[in-house]
Enzyme design. Structure first.
Site, PDB file in Angstrom:
ATOM      1  N   LYS A  77       1.547   8.787 -15.058  1.00 42.22           N
ATOM      2  CA  LYS A  77       1.709   8.438 -16.463  1.00 42.22           C
ATOM      3  C   LYS A  77       1.125   9.557 -17.315  1.00 42.22           C
ATOM      4  CE  LYS A  77       0.583   4.437 -19.451  1.00 42.22           C
ATOM      5  NZ  LYS A  77      -0.082   3.110 -19.423  1.00 42.22           N
ATOM      6  N   SER A 119       2.698  -0.514 -21.031  1.00 39.35           N
ATOM      7  CA  SER A 119       2.942   0.805 -21.592  1.00 39.35           C
ATOM      8  C   SER A 119       3.394   1.840 -20.568  1.00 39.35           C
ATOM      9  CB  SER A 119       1.678   1.312 -22.282  1.00 39.35           C
ATOM     10  OG  SER A 119       0.619   1.475 -21.342  1.00 39.35           O
ATOM     11  N   SER A 164      -0.108  -3.297 -18.577  1.00 38.52           N
ATOM     12  CA  SER A 164       0.747  -2.123 -18.663  1.00 38.52           C
ATOM     13  C   SER A 164       1.244  -1.567 -17.344  1.00 38.52           C
ATOM     14  CB  SER A 164       0.029  -1.008 -19.436  1.00 38.52           C
ATOM     15  OG  SER A 164      -0.076  -1.350 -20.793  1.00 38.52           O
TER      16      SER A 164
END
Length: 372
Positions: free
Chosen positions: A2, A78, A102
């Protein structure tokens, strides 16, 4: 990885325009170092909600990753690109962060497995923070074993085969109340069928009441959420000079954290500490809770783009179930359930520190043929 993890030689943008011109990181985050030492090949970075502050995965700066099952729908956030990458086969394992769901939300919406460890088991150094209190780092992958391997390596342990927990006698808590509300038709049907199948395999289903403790936690953080207050502290240097560079929806949630006083926030954290112990005792009679990761399948993207009210309501509903685990310092995993249309996530939630046993339970459940 990420794009809030430092990877040497690459900029860390955290999905933001504000950090678009960030200098390349000088060194890997500790989790990246540990993964490399174990033989992992880091092939790229995945896009995300700006500064990890949304459960839907929309990003107005770099584009929203298309849901891997239906590109007209949201990926979940996210760790949006992380879920899409594993589901599409771009990567075998993706590493995300989970502050309110997330990792588990994009896992559910894209039909893969996502594991959230107990906070602090995996070092968060070298990852751009959202909430010092709630952040945790977890993997998304096709299988429980892959998640367990990545988790062990990032935590500084040796990976080993997960010993499947037998379903016969497994005590699964059903959190009757709000966490089972607002399910769409697909999720409700899949959840009921999953419980029936698990019960037929010998699992014991036990009603557990948690709404009273959730309400107490909500009252403790009524002035502003823990993540908003800590994000406001993290972003304080930029809020007065660079506000126009933020996604307005993200900026609104960060600014909400500026409205609480230090004494009030300390009182919130002290009350949370008390509630953690009460929740731990409440969960003692069961091995894990079982509930839908998200009460709906992945919503369509287009209506959310220009409707702030719909975005806000959808974001709150999407975060509701997984964020329960973060607020009470629990561990959780989202397992994909096969459907004829869109995937559904089935979430196990375990007591703080019960990561190994939760993975063992998940491995036992994974063998049932309604799981991908």
């Amino acid at each position: 990885m990420k794009d809030l993890f430092d990877v040497a030689g690459e900029p860390t943008t955290a999905g933001s325009a504000l950090l678009r011109a960030a200098a390349p990181a000088l060194r890997d985050a500790p989790v990246v170092t540990r993964l490399r030492r174990a033989g992992a090949l880091i092939i790229g970075k995945t896009n995300m909600s700006e500064f990890a502050f949304s459960g839907l995965g929309l990003n107005p700066h770099y584009g929203t990753p298309a849901n891997a099952v239906d590109p007209t729908r949201i990926p979940g956030g996210s760790s949006a690109g992380a879920g899409v990458s594993v589901a599409e086969g771009t990567s075998e394992i993706s590493i995300g962060t989970d502050t309110g769901g997330s990792v588990r939300i994009p896992a559910a919406f894209n039909g893969v497995t996502g594991f959230k460890p107990t906070a602090r088991r995996v070092p968060t150094d070298g990852a751009f923070p959202l909430s010092y209190t709630l952040d945790s780092i977890g993997p998304l992958a096709r299988t429980v074993q892959q998640c367990a391997d990545a988790d062990a390596i990032m935590a500084g342990d040796e990976p080993k085969p997960v010993q499947e927990f037998p379903l016969a006698g497994l005590r699964l808590g059903i959190p009757q109340g709000e966490l089972l509300g607002d399910m769409d038709e697909t999720v409700a049907r899949v959840y009921a069928a999953a419980l029936k199948k698990l019960e037929q395999a010998g699992a014991r289903l036990i009603d557990v009441v948690v709404d009273d403790l959730r309400a107490s936690m909500q009252r403790a953080a009524a002035a502003a959420s823990i993540s908003s207050v800590e994000a406001a502290s993290i972003h304080a240097p930029w809020l007065t000079t660079c506000a126009d560079q933020y996604d307005p929806r993200v900026l609104q949630r960060i600014l909400a954290g500026t409205q609480i006083t230090a004494p009030a926030f300390i009182a919130t954290l002290r009350e949370r500490h008390t509630l953690l112990a009460v929740m731990d005792a409440r969960l003692t009679p069961v091995d894990a809770l079982i509930l839908p990761t998200v009460p709906t399948v992945a919503p369509p993207l287009k209506p959310l783009l220009g409707d702030d009210a719909l975005f806000g309501a959808t974001n709150l509903l999407t975060l509701r179930n997984p964020s329960f685990g973060n607020l009470f310092d629990l561990t959780g995993i989202s397992l994909p359930v096969r459907t004829e249309t869109l995937p559904v996530g089935l979430m196990l939630v375990g007591r703080s520190g019960s990561d190994a046993s939760l993975l063992a339970m998940a491995a036992g459940i994974e063998k049932e043929d309604f799981f991908l």
